[in-house]
Scaffold this motif. Structure first.
Motif, PDB file in Angstrom:
ATOM      1  N   UNK A 286      27.352 -47.730 -21.245  1.00 33.44           N
ATOM      2  CA  UNK A 286      26.919 -47.989 -19.872  1.00 33.44           C
ATOM      3  C   UNK A 286      27.953 -47.434 -18.902  1.00 33.44           C
ATOM      4  N   UNK A 287      27.575 -47.396 -17.646  1.00 27.07           N
ATOM      5  CA  UNK A 287      28.508 -46.999 -16.591  1.00 27.07           C
ATOM      6  C   UNK A 287      28.418 -48.007 -15.459  1.00 27.07           C
ATOM      7  N   UNK A 288      29.547 -48.578 -15.076  1.00 28.13           N
ATOM      8  CA  UNK A 288      29.603 -49.442 -13.901  1.00 28.13           C
ATOM      9  C   UNK A 288      29.996 -48.568 -12.704  1.00 28.13           C
ATOM     10  N   UNK A 289      30.721 -49.102 -11.744  1.00 28.36           N
ATOM     11  CA  UNK A 289      31.098 -48.298 -10.582  1.00 28.36           C
ATOM     12  C   UNK A 289      32.005 -47.141 -10.977  1.00 28.36           C
ATOM     13  N   UNK A 290      32.844 -47.338 -11.979  1.00 26.77           N
ATOM     14  CA  UNK A 290      33.674 -46.244 -12.471  1.00 26.77           C
ATOM     15  C   UNK A 290      35.070 -46.183 -11.908  1.00 26.77           C
ATOM     16  N   UNK A 305      34.529 -39.488 -23.081  1.00 30.26           N
ATOM     17  CA  UNK A 305      33.524 -40.526 -22.854  1.00 30.26           C
ATOM     18  C   UNK A 305      32.291 -40.266 -23.704  1.00 30.26           C
ATOM     19  N   UNK A 306      31.332 -41.211 -23.628  1.00 29.87           N
ATOM     20  CA  UNK A 306      30.166 -41.176 -24.511  1.00 29.87           C
ATOM     21  C   UNK A 306      28.971 -40.450 -23.913  1.00 29.87           C
ATOM     22  N   UNK A 307      29.144 -39.802 -22.772  1.00 32.50           N
ATOM     23  CA  UNK A 307      28.069 -39.009 -22.210  1.00 32.50           C
ATOM     24  C   UNK A 307      27.065 -39.761 -21.374  1.00 32.50           C
ATOM     25  N   UNK A 312      29.414 -39.074 -16.673  1.00 38.08           N
ATOM     26  CA  UNK A 312      29.490 -37.625 -16.701  1.00 38.08           C
ATOM     27  C   UNK A 312      29.550 -37.018 -15.315  1.00 38.08           C
ATOM     28  N   UNK A 313      28.838 -37.620 -14.349  1.00 46.38           N
ATOM     29  CA  UNK A 313      28.881 -37.133 -12.969  1.00 46.38           C
ATOM     30  C   UNK A 313      30.281 -37.267 -12.377  1.00 46.38           C
TER      31      UNK A 313
END
Length: 377
Positions: A286-290, A305-307, A312-313
């Motif tokens: 998953x992606x949170x705010x980052x 990372x896992x893509x 990725x952005x």
């Protein structure tokens, strides 16, 4: 004088301390980039710590409500009345909104920092997931602009609420507390960290995929030490990360001398760890705010990372994506093959690209975009 007000009280989840720290940095940038005769306002709940700002363009205003009351109260129309005629921005979905006439001068921009409430609601408590969706639905009805931190989140919202939904993508920036400070070396020494290590915020559950890191270490005994920072990522409700001491006890016996667990109770400790790492590992599904990922890039630390699309952005060519555990471990070993030290190895190239990518993130850039957005509403 036009004033851009910033909601400093964040949505009550695991990211709240990082959002609050980010709001502090953003209001400074809003003030420093303010057009002539414009200023900034920092809105706090009663009982919250009011920071001091050096800029005379920043006013701190304390709301007559405590932070614990805001998630419920701000879902009603009445609580939004004091913001009538104001320009207001929030870096989380939690913001008081109501229907207004087109000519009363009110402008509101609301940030949806991630899509977990729809894509991975198990990482939030049921109450948190419902609350996020309720605030976003209200923002879709009443806000002028929805701000997202990634195109993937923007697309999800437009798929749900219509392609005419006014969405603007503004990538987030790491709060300054997650970057290197003058005492970072001393903090790393106090934590007992080695000179060379990798860092991860992964959790010990099926979404956090910390076992990917375990598997990679077991497959390659030459890989550097790993530091696991706890508290910067969500966990699967009821199945995720226990207190730091318990997570440390769950590390496989054969790996305990190669892994250190550090709590992010003090975000400056987390910043010292991230900024001193050689590589950031993000195997999460998953992606949170980052914020941690951006902190790594701003610290010239590449990311494996896992893509996940949103990650990725953020990373672009400042790292590598591997979507399965075998590829993840293989890429990790490949990066740490002894290099000639002439800048031609894959790891050295990624480090340069991470530094280039990191320079694209700035609070001043975010502030400029907010001023321009409100100027065109």
């Amino acid at each position: 004088m036009a004033t851009l007000s910033l909601i400093a009280e964040p949505f009550p989840d695991w990211e709240a301390p990082m959002h609050f720290a980010g709001a502090h940095d953003l209001v400074n940038a809003i003030a420093s980039t303010a057009p002539r005769s414009c200023s900034a306002r920092f809105l706090l709940a009663r009982g919250s710590h009011a920071p001091e700002f050096a800029s005379p363009k920043i006013a701190v205003e304390v709301l007559p409500m405590r932070a614990s009351s805001l998630p419920i109260l701000w879902q009603s129309n009445a609580t939004a009345r004091p913001l009538d005629g104001e320009m207001t921005h929030s870096i989380t979905p939690m913001m008081p909104l109501r229907a207004r006439s087109d000519d009363d001068g009110t402008q509101s921009t609301v940030t949806v920092p991630h899509a977990l409430a729809w894509e991975a609601p198990e990482l939030l408590s049921p109450a948190q997931a419902r609350l996020v969706r309720a605030f976003v639905k209200r923002a879709v009805r009443f806000a002028d602009i929805i701000v997202t931190t990634s195109h993937s989140t923007a697309s999800l919202l437009q798929n749900m609420y219509g392609y005419n939904l006014p969405v603007q993508v503004i990538p987030p920036v790491a709060p300054n507390v997650l970057l290197a400070g003058v005492d970072s070396a001393a903090r790393r020494a106090r934590l007992g960290l080695p000179e060379r290590y990798m860092v991860t915020t992964a959790n010990n559950d099926e979404a956090g995929r910390l076992h990917w890191v375990y598997n990679a270490l077991e497959a390659d005994s030459t890989l550097p030490h790993v530091v696991v920072i706890t508290g910067l990522d969500p966990v699967v409700q009821g199945k995720g990360q226990a207190p730091t001491s318990e997570l440390a006890s769950r590390i496989p016996e054969r790996l305990r001398n190669r892994i250190t667990v550090v709590a992010a109770d003090d975000l400056r400790d987390a910043g010292a760890v991230i900024s001193g790492a050689s590589l950031m590992l993000q195997p999460q599904s998953f992606a949170a705010t980052g914020y941690p990922v951006i902190a790594a890039l701003m610290s010239k630390v590449p990311v494996l990372h896992a893509g996940v699309d949103a990650t990725g952005e953020l990373v672009l060519d400042g790292g590598l994506a591997e979507s399965d555990p075998v590829g993840f471990a293989s890429a990790l070993s490949r990066l740490f093959i002894a290099s000639p030290g002439d800048g031609t190895s894959e790891f050295e190239r990624l480090t340069v690209q991470a530094a280039d990518r990191g320079r694209t993130f700035s609070w001043e850039g975010v502030a400029w975009q907010l001023w321009e957005t409100h100027a065109t509403i």
